[in-house]
Write an enzyme that holds these catalytic residues in place. Structure first.
Site, mmCIF file in Angstrom:
data_model
loop_
_atom_site.group_PDB
_atom_site.id
_atom_site.type_symbol
_atom_site.label_atom_id
_atom_site.label_comp_id
_atom_site.label_asym_id
_atom_site.label_seq_id
_atom_site.Cartn_x
_atom_site.Cartn_y
_atom_site.Cartn_z
ATOM 1 N N CYS A 31 -0.750 3.345 -6.717
ATOM 2 C CA CYS A 31 -1.590 2.934 -5.715
ATOM 3 C C CYS A 31 -1.737 1.237 -6.057
ATOM 4 O O CYS A 31 -2.090 1.009 -7.207
ATOM 5 C CB CYS A 31 -3.071 3.512 -5.720
ATOM 6 S SG CYS A 31 -4.121 2.689 -4.760
ATOM 7 N N CYS A 65 0.898 -1.145 0.013
ATOM 8 C CA CYS A 65 -0.150 0.034 -0.016
ATOM 9 C C CYS A 65 0.897 1.154 -0.040
ATOM 10 O O CYS A 65 1.826 1.521 0.988
ATOM 11 C CB CYS A 65 -0.953 -0.136 1.264
ATOM 12 S SG CYS A 65 -1.811 1.584 1.233
HETATM 13 N N1 DGL Z 1 -3.866 0.496 -1.898
HETATM 14 C C1 DGL Z 1 -3.653 1.622 -1.555
HETATM 15 C C2 DGL Z 1 -2.052 2.364 -2.005
HETATM 16 O O1 DGL Z 1 -1.563 1.610 -2.577
HETATM 17 C C3 DGL Z 1 -4.402 2.684 -1.100
HETATM 18 C C4 DGL Z 1 -5.978 2.656 -1.233
HETATM 19 C C5 DGL Z 1 -6.570 3.538 -0.188
HETATM 20 O O2 DGL Z 1 -6.942 3.008 0.975
HETATM 21 O O3 DGL Z 1 -7.050 4.649 -0.458
HETATM 22 O O4 DGL Z 1 -2.100 3.456 -1.870
#
Ligand code: DGL
Length: 272
Positions: A192, A74
């Site tokens: 993301c 993340c």
């Molecule tokens: N998958 C997450 C990232 O790489 C974030 C998504 C979220 O919770 O807003 O930033």
């Protein structure tokens, strides 16, 4: 620490599966415990205190599973919390950040686009990542480089619903991707971990651009760290996929989304 312990991979939701699949492909002998904080997502529009509090809970759960390493799959969690948790925990923690450097290196037009959460784009960590890449470009690339930062509220929620191409996805991509295409971006950074699952839809709107998913580089970095610490599994790859999936708010709808993103009809267990 025994090398046959699992690797813990976490995200606010199912986006981290784009990293988990790269880890699975690169390190087939490793056991993985995947933890998604679906009930408390998204992280990307929340403040740091909220994200740190949630990370604390998810990491405690993974530590109780006796993981030998953690992967922050993340960008938002990495930007907000990786430094703090590295200081607190003894195991290696691998993070992920928007792949600005490869974009800067390969762009021919001189314009690159970064799609990420609002929190990632506002973070100091991202500012440093960008600054390092642009400093390198100043001495190594004979052209001005322009980075378009695009926060993408709403986009991760589409992936969480298992929606990879509805009119709503197209509406959001028209807002977020079309302007960077019009500005001439030829490298688009998927900043993301949810966005690689929208790569076909993004590519349709940006047919001339190269999309960068850093997940394989994260898996490579994980392998390097485990090898350095002599923590790579010595077991033979299992016949069946040994990945275990947990989520806060596990329910049949979320399990169906997991199954659309991961082969072999995995079960989704409640992360209490
Ligand atoms: N998958 C997450 C990232 O790489 C974030 C998504 C979220 O919770 O807003 O930033």
């Amino acid at each position: 620490m025994p090398s046959d312990l699992p690797i813990g991979i976490l995200d606010s939701g199912f986006g981290g599966l784009s990293v988990a699949r790269a880890v699975r492909a690169r390190l087939p002998a490793e056991r993985i415990v995947f933890a998604a904080d679906c009930a408390y997502a998204p992280y990307g529009d929340r403040d740091e205190a909220y994200i740190l509090e949630r990370l604390g809970r998810i990491i405690s759960f993974l530590v109780a599973q006796r993981v030998k390493a953690l992967v922050f799959a993340c960008n938002t969690a990495t930007a907000v919390g990786v430094r703090r948790f590295r200081a607190l925990l003894p195991m290696p923690i691998i993070g992920i950040e928007p792949a600005v450097f490869p974009a800067v290196r390969h762009t021919r037009s001189g314009t690159i686009g970064v799609l990420a959460t609002s929190r990632t784009i506002a973070s100091e960590k991202y500012a440093r990542v960008k600054e390092r890449a642009l400093d390198w470009a100043q001495v190594s690339r004979p052209m001005p480089i322009h980075v378009i930062d695009q926060p993408c509220p709403g986009l991760m929620e589409c992936v969480e619903r298992g929606d990879f191409g509805s009119p709503e996805v197209e509406r959001l991509l028209a807002l977020y991707v079309d302007p960077m295409v019009r500005a001439g971006a030829d490298e688009i950074v998927l900043g993301c971990t949810h966005y690689p699952f929208l790569a076909p839809a993004i590519a349709r709107r940006a047919p001339g651009a190269h999309l960068i998913d850093p997940a394989p580089a994260v898996a490579e970095q994980l392998e390097r760290r485990l090898a350095f610490l002599d923590l790579l599994s010595r077991e033979a790859p299992a016949a069946a996929d040994p990945t275990v999936f947990y989520a806060t708010g596990a329910n049949p709808a979320r399990e169906a989304v997991l199954r659309s993103l991961w082969p072999g009809r995995p079960e989704l267990l409640e992360l209490a």
